[in-house]
Scaffold this motif. Structure first.
Motif, PDB file in Angstrom:
ATOM      1  N   LYS A 138       0.814  -1.207   0.000  1.00  0.00           N
ATOM      2  CA  LYS A 138       0.000   0.000   0.000  1.00  0.00           C
ATOM      3  C   LYS A 138       0.854   1.267   0.000  1.00  0.00           C
ATOM      4  O   LYS A 138       0.454   2.298  -0.508  1.00  0.00           O
ATOM      5  N   THR A 347     -16.031   1.537  -6.921  1.00  0.00           N
ATOM      6  CA  THR A 347     -14.636   1.543  -6.442  1.00  0.00           C
ATOM      7  C   THR A 347     -14.081   0.117  -6.465  1.00  0.00           C
ATOM      8  O   THR A 347     -12.920  -0.104  -6.824  1.00  0.00           O
ATOM      9  N   THR A 351     -10.688  -1.038  -8.089  1.00  0.00           N
ATOM     10  CA  THR A 351      -9.567  -1.531  -7.275  1.00  0.00           C
ATOM     11  C   THR A 351      -9.345  -3.031  -7.449  1.00  0.00           C
ATOM     12  O   THR A 351      -8.207  -3.489  -7.426  1.00  0.00           O
ATOM     13  N   ALA A 355      -6.000  -4.488  -8.329  1.00  0.00           N
ATOM     14  CA  ALA A 355      -5.420  -5.404  -7.342  1.00  0.00           C
ATOM     15  C   ALA A 355      -5.061  -6.740  -7.983  1.00  0.00           C
ATOM     16  O   ALA A 355      -4.050  -7.343  -7.649  1.00  0.00           O
ATOM     17  N   VAL A 373      -8.349  -3.798  -1.607  1.00  0.00           N
ATOM     18  CA  VAL A 373      -9.725  -3.556  -2.068  1.00  0.00           C
ATOM     19  C   VAL A 373     -10.587  -3.119  -0.885  1.00  0.00           C
ATOM     20  O   VAL A 373     -11.347  -2.147  -0.965  1.00  0.00           O
ATOM     21  N   SER A 376      -9.946   0.390   0.153  1.00  0.00           N
ATOM     22  CA  SER A 376     -10.403   1.405  -0.795  1.00  0.00           C
ATOM     23  C   SER A 376     -11.868   1.786  -0.559  1.00  0.00           C
ATOM     24  O   SER A 376     -12.315   2.856  -0.949  1.00  0.00           O
TER      25      SER A 376
END
Ligand code: ASP
Length: 441
Positions: A138, A347, A351, A355, A373, A376
């Motif tokens: 991250k 989202t 993501t 990802a 995920v 997010s």
């Protein structure tokens, strides 16, 4: 007497491994016996496949690109591959979201079940490691993916299977540069990589001879390690993931039929050895040599396309993983009563797509990126360990299944790209090196 085809031999090995695993589970010290005396044969097989992955990528990509004779053809293949990969991943995430919202597996979880799973798994070392790895990922900047793709030292990049993208980058760079040098100067280099490529493919054939025994060992080990007590609690969640994965297969088969005109069943038959190895190893990276061989020899995709689409796909295209991440994220949110808006769903589409690109092609990697995920959509950090604990017990069997889809997706895209650039030929059945006599011949 006609020998059984390889995929049947592997299938028999798998079933026998499951039965043996179940038997060993009920015998005192059976699990230890499997770990000490059976599983090592599986490890050797996986190590052999990993051993040849880097030389195979290098030799086949360099040969593939230098055979193109023209850089514009390569950019066409590259552009289409990335475009179709993104499309299939978004379709996969959307299917996952649709299913998990219809079935709502998390809503039906009882508080007792949640508490038991939390107690059993929240402090499990594997869960803790996954959270720590996700934390490290991250902290990366937005362009880190591209920075990491460029190696600064070929030897160190080639020394690690986890750095396949860097090797792919080097091979493409080398291959393109080779196209720009007059042919008479590079003829020797070309024939070197040509020969190397044939040798490595022969190594794949030899390794595959032990596949039936190896999958027996790998599956027996999975079975003795799996805890069956909590599986019933997660049945609806597992069902949602599996249903999504099956729908994804239907999407692939339709794409193969409609866009290449090929028979979907012969596609499945051709790619089945790779699917079975993917299922047994849970690693698309380890399966890569088999995928490449199946795509080229059994499906007829020419090397110029297969040598690029398959390695890139193994590292960045993971439709099964992205679908699973979407289902798992929403399942966890449902079970822990964390409400999701439509914006959160969008989202997740974004993501989970990113990802899955960032997930390593190794067992359990999808769960690491699941953390990204979840974060997010604003999922509370202090509940992440509980979230992972909820799905941990069934992660390995689901990992085996999503890896099959990851590999099938790569093969599908190889066929579509091959067809679109006129490089989808007939399967080279004479090279169907399933048996020792043929391997030797
Ligand atoms: N095991 C998967 C693969 O190698 C990645 C994952 O979903 O964990 O493709």
């Amino acid at each position: 007497m006609k020998k059984l085809a390889l995929h049947w031999q592997i299938m028999i090995g798998m079933i026998a491994g499951v039965i043996f695993g179940i038997l060993m589970k009920s015998v005192p010290n059976g699990a230890a016996f499997v770990k000490d005396w059976i599983y090592p044969f599986g490890i050797i097989f996986v190590k052999l496949l990993k051993l040849i992955a880097i030389p195979l990528i290098l030799a086949s990509l360099i040969k593939g690109i230098s055979d193109l004779n023209d850089i514009s053809k390569f950019s066409k293949i590259g552009g289409r591959t990335i475009g179709i990969y993104l499309m299939t991943t978004v379709i996969a995430v959307t299917i996952g979201l649709g299913i998990v919202n219809i079935i709502q597996p998390g809503k039906g979880m009882s508080q007792t079940a949640i508490e038991q799973l939390e107690k059993d798994y929240a402090d499990d070392p594997s869960v803790v490691t996954k959270l720590n790895t996700a934390q490290a990922q991250k902290e990366a900047g937005p362009l880190d993916f591209f920075v990491k793709m460029v190696p600064d030292n070929f030897i160190s990049a080639g020394a690690s299977n986890g750095r396949m993208l860097e090797v792919i980058f080097f091979a493409i760079f080398f291959g393109i540069s080779m196209l720009l040098v007059p042919n008479e100067k590079v003829i020797g280099v070309k024939s070197f990589f040509d020969g190397l490529n044939d040798i490595v493919l022969k190594m794949v054939d030899l390794i595959m001879l032990i596949a039936p025994v190896a999958v027996f060992a790998l599956l027996a080990n999975v079975i003795v390690k799996i805890g069956t007590g909590v599986i019933a609690m997660l049945a609806w969640y597992a069902f949602s993931v599996l249903l999504g994965l099956l729908l994804m297969v239907a999407v692939y088969l339709m794409a193969v039929k409609l866009l290449t005109g090929r028979n979907p069943l012969s596609f499945l038959k051709g790619i089945s050895p790779a699917q079975l190895v993917a299922f047994s190893t849970s690693s698309s990276a380890a399966t890569l040599p088999v995928t490449m061989e199946c795509v080229e020899e059994h499906l007829g995709v020419e090397k110029e396309v297969a040598s690029f689409v398959c390695p890139v796909g193994a590292t960045v295209n993971m439709d099964g993983t992205s679908l699973y991440q979407a289902v798992a994220a929403v399942f966890i949110a449902q079970a822990l009563q964390f409400d999701l808006s439509i914006g959160d769903m969008l989202t997740i589409v974004l993501t989970a797509t990113l990802a899955s690109i960032g997930s390593a092609a190794v067992p359990g990697a999808g769960m690491v990126m699941l953390v990204v995920v979840l974060e997010s959509i604003g999922f509370p950090a202090e509940k992440l360990a509980i979230g992972l604990a909820l799905i941990f017990a069934v992660d390995r069997p689901l990992d085996m299944c999503r890896t099959v889809i990851n590999v099938t997706g790569d093969a599908t895209v190889a066929m579509l790209v091959g067809k679109s650039v006129g490089k989808l030929g007939d399967p080279k059945v004479k090279n169907w090196d399933d048996h020792l006599e043929q391997v030797g011949g």
